[in-house]
Write a protein that holds these residues in place. Sequence first.
Motif, mmCIF file in Angstrom:
data_model
loop_
_atom_site.group_PDB
_atom_site.id
_atom_site.type_symbol
_atom_site.label_atom_id
_atom_site.label_comp_id
_atom_site.label_asym_id
_atom_site.label_seq_id
_atom_site.Cartn_x
_atom_site.Cartn_y
_atom_site.Cartn_z
ATOM 1 N N ALA A 158 0.828 -1.207 0.000
ATOM 2 C CA ALA A 158 0.000 0.000 0.000
ATOM 3 C C ALA A 158 0.860 1.252 0.000
ATOM 4 C CB ALA A 158 -0.922 0.007 1.215
ATOM 5 N N ASP A 159 0.317 2.293 -0.584
ATOM 6 C CA ASP A 159 0.893 3.629 -0.460
ATOM 7 C C ASP A 159 -0.246 4.545 -0.023
ATOM 8 O OD1 ASP A 159 -0.593 4.153 -2.795
ATOM 9 O OD2 ASP A 159 1.156 4.150 -4.101
ATOM 10 N N ASP A 160 -0.099 5.827 -0.170
ATOM 11 C CA ASP A 160 -1.136 6.743 0.298
ATOM 12 C C ASP A 160 -2.403 6.715 -0.565
ATOM 13 O OD1 ASP A 160 0.317 7.660 2.488
ATOM 14 O OD2 ASP A 160 1.393 9.123 1.255
ATOM 15 N N GLU A 161 -2.338 6.091 -1.737
ATOM 16 C CA GLU A 161 -3.466 6.115 -2.655
ATOM 17 C C GLU A 161 -4.127 4.770 -2.890
ATOM 18 O OE1 GLU A 161 -1.956 7.900 -6.194
ATOM 19 O OE2 GLU A 161 -1.332 9.715 -5.157
ATOM 20 N N GLN A 162 -3.398 3.670 -2.694
ATOM 21 C CA GLN A 162 -3.935 2.369 -3.056
ATOM 22 C C GLN A 162 -3.495 1.271 -2.098
ATOM 23 O OE1 GLN A 162 -2.297 1.078 -6.814
ATOM 24 N NE2 GLN A 162 -0.231 1.631 -6.214
ATOM 25 N N LEU A 163 -4.287 0.220 -2.085
ATOM 26 C CA LEU A 163 -3.990 -0.989 -1.316
ATOM 27 C C LEU A 163 -4.152 -2.160 -2.272
ATOM 28 C CD1 LEU A 163 -3.679 -2.751 1.278
ATOM 29 C CD2 LEU A 163 -6.132 -2.478 1.595
ATOM 30 N N ALA A 164 -3.100 -2.967 -2.401
ATOM 31 C CA ALA A 164 -3.148 -4.144 -3.261
ATOM 32 C C ALA A 164 -2.919 -5.387 -2.407
ATOM 33 C CB ALA A 164 -2.087 -4.056 -4.348
ATOM 34 N N VAL A 165 -3.725 -6.407 -2.648
ATOM 35 C CA VAL A 165 -3.566 -7.689 -1.960
ATOM 36 C C VAL A 165 -3.422 -8.762 -3.031
ATOM 37 C CG1 VAL A 165 -4.582 -9.375 -0.391
ATOM 38 C CG2 VAL A 165 -4.973 -6.924 -0.007
ATOM 39 N N TYR A 166 -2.369 -9.537 -2.907
ATOM 40 C CA TYR A 166 -2.085 -10.634 -3.826
ATOM 41 C C TYR A 166 -2.178 -11.948 -3.069
ATOM 42 C CZ TYR A 166 0.526 -6.925 -6.290
ATOM 43 O OH TYR A 166 0.913 -5.769 -6.921
ATOM 44 N N GLU A 167 -2.365 -13.017 -3.811
ATOM 45 C CA GLU A 167 -2.202 -14.362 -3.280
ATOM 46 C C GLU A 167 -1.195 -15.037 -4.200
ATOM 47 O OE1 GLU A 167 -4.506 -18.367 -3.744
ATOM 48 O OE2 GLU A 167 -5.680 -17.001 -2.488
ATOM 49 N N TYR A 168 -0.217 -15.736 -3.634
ATOM 50 C CA TYR A 168 0.818 -16.344 -4.461
ATOM 51 C C TYR A 168 1.443 -17.546 -3.774
ATOM 52 C CZ TYR A 168 3.426 -13.095 -1.492
ATOM 53 O OH TYR A 168 3.900 -12.379 -0.418
ATOM 54 N N GLY A 169 2.170 -18.311 -4.580
ATOM 55 C CA GLY A 169 2.872 -19.482 -4.090
ATOM 56 C C GLY A 169 4.304 -19.147 -3.709
ATOM 57 N N CYS A 170 5.104 -20.181 -3.560
ATOM 58 C CA CYS A 170 6.505 -20.047 -3.162
ATOM 59 C C CYS A 170 7.252 -19.076 -4.075
ATOM 60 C CB CYS A 170 7.142 -21.439 -3.209
ATOM 61 S SG CYS A 170 8.818 -21.487 -2.588
ATOM 62 N N ASN A 171 7.968 -18.142 -3.472
ATOM 63 C CA ASN A 171 8.763 -17.145 -4.198
ATOM 64 C C ASN A 171 7.932 -16.281 -5.139
ATOM 65 O OD1 ASN A 171 11.271 -17.887 -3.005
ATOM 66 N ND2 ASN A 171 11.345 -19.654 -4.382
ATOM 67 N N GLY A 172 6.676 -16.054 -4.809
ATOM 68 C CA GLY A 172 5.815 -15.188 -5.616
ATOM 69 C C GLY A 172 5.234 -15.838 -6.855
ATOM 70 N N ALA A 173 5.337 -17.162 -6.957
ATOM 71 C CA ALA A 173 4.851 -17.861 -8.152
ATOM 72 C C ALA A 173 3.330 -17.810 -8.269
ATOM 73 C CB ALA A 173 5.306 -19.323 -8.108
ATOM 74 N N ASP A 174 2.865 -17.730 -9.497
ATOM 75 C CA ASP A 174 1.426 -17.785 -9.794
ATOM 76 C C ASP A 174 0.628 -16.755 -9.002
ATOM 77 O OD1 ASP A 174 1.841 -20.024 -11.511
ATOM 78 O OD2 ASP A 174 1.891 -21.323 -9.765
ATOM 79 N N ALA A 175 1.096 -15.522 -8.989
ATOM 80 C CA ALA A 175 0.432 -14.463 -8.239
ATOM 81 C C ALA A 175 -0.919 -14.090 -8.874
ATOM 82 C CB ALA A 175 1.318 -13.227 -8.159
ATOM 83 N N VAL A 176 -1.893 -13.868 -8.010
ATOM 84 C CA VAL A 176 -3.243 -13.471 -8.419
ATOM 85 C C VAL A 176 -3.612 -12.222 -7.612
ATOM 86 C CG1 VAL A 176 -5.668 -14.149 -8.460
ATOM 87 C CG2 VAL A 176 -3.888 -15.859 -8.876
ATOM 88 N N LEU A 177 -4.134 -11.216 -8.275
ATOM 89 C CA LEU A 177 -4.598 -10.024 -7.584
ATOM 90 C C LEU A 177 -5.939 -10.317 -6.928
ATOM 91 C CD1 LEU A 177 -4.032 -7.002 -7.037
ATOM 92 C CD2 LEU A 177 -5.389 -6.513 -9.083
ATOM 93 N N VAL A 178 -5.994 -10.209 -5.596
ATOM 94 C CA VAL A 178 -7.208 -10.495 -4.827
ATOM 95 C C VAL A 178 -8.029 -9.227 -4.626
ATOM 96 C CG1 VAL A 178 -8.056 -11.326 -2.596
ATOM 97 C CG2 VAL A 178 -6.087 -12.426 -3.659
ATOM 98 N N ALA A 179 -7.355 -8.123 -4.355
ATOM 99 C CA ALA A 179 -8.037 -6.839 -4.136
ATOM 100 C C ALA A 179 -7.112 -5.703 -4.547
ATOM 101 C CB ALA A 179 -8.430 -6.692 -2.668
ATOM 102 N N TRP A 180 -7.684 -4.670 -5.149
ATOM 103 C CA TRP A 180 -6.934 -3.465 -5.510
ATOM 104 C C TRP A 180 -7.880 -2.311 -5.245
ATOM 105 C CZ3 TRP A 180 -5.070 -2.053 -11.113
ATOM 106 C CH2 TRP A 180 -4.083 -1.080 -11.042
ATOM 107 N N ILE A 181 -7.619 -1.609 -4.164
ATOM 108 C CA ILE A 181 -8.568 -0.636 -3.643
ATOM 109 C C ILE A 181 -7.938 0.733 -3.527
ATOM 110 C CG2 ILE A 181 -9.967 -0.076 -1.607
ATOM 111 C CD1 ILE A 181 -9.743 -3.172 -1.026
ATOM 112 N N LYS A 182 -8.687 1.736 -3.936
ATOM 113 C CA LYS A 182 -8.254 3.119 -3.741
ATOM 114 C C LYS A 182 -8.478 3.485 -2.282
ATOM 115 C CE LYS A 182 -8.885 7.676 -5.655
ATOM 116 N NZ LYS A 182 -8.090 8.066 -6.791
#
Length: 97
Positions: free
Chosen positions: A72-96
Amino acid sequence: MHDSEKILRRLHTLGIPELTTVQALNALPGSYINLACRLPNGQTAKILDDSKSYSATQVERTDNERCYGVAADDEQLAVYEYGCNGADAVLVAWIKL
């Protein structure tokens, strides 16, 4: 640094049980945490800015071997779900914020 209290309040309202326990965020560079992820439309892209710093954390899921990543920064919040070492990352939420 970013408004951690505001970010945590918003994070706790997402309805993801593992994220309701997050009490602290760490400053991490975008270049380190900017994962190529699958977006809701099926495309793959990076959504963070490599040159920025983010308030971030990783939380292990309780029901499998994947993790949640929060950035997150002052404008957005991003939540990912991923496997070992960031593999197969999926965006779960991206909120202003």
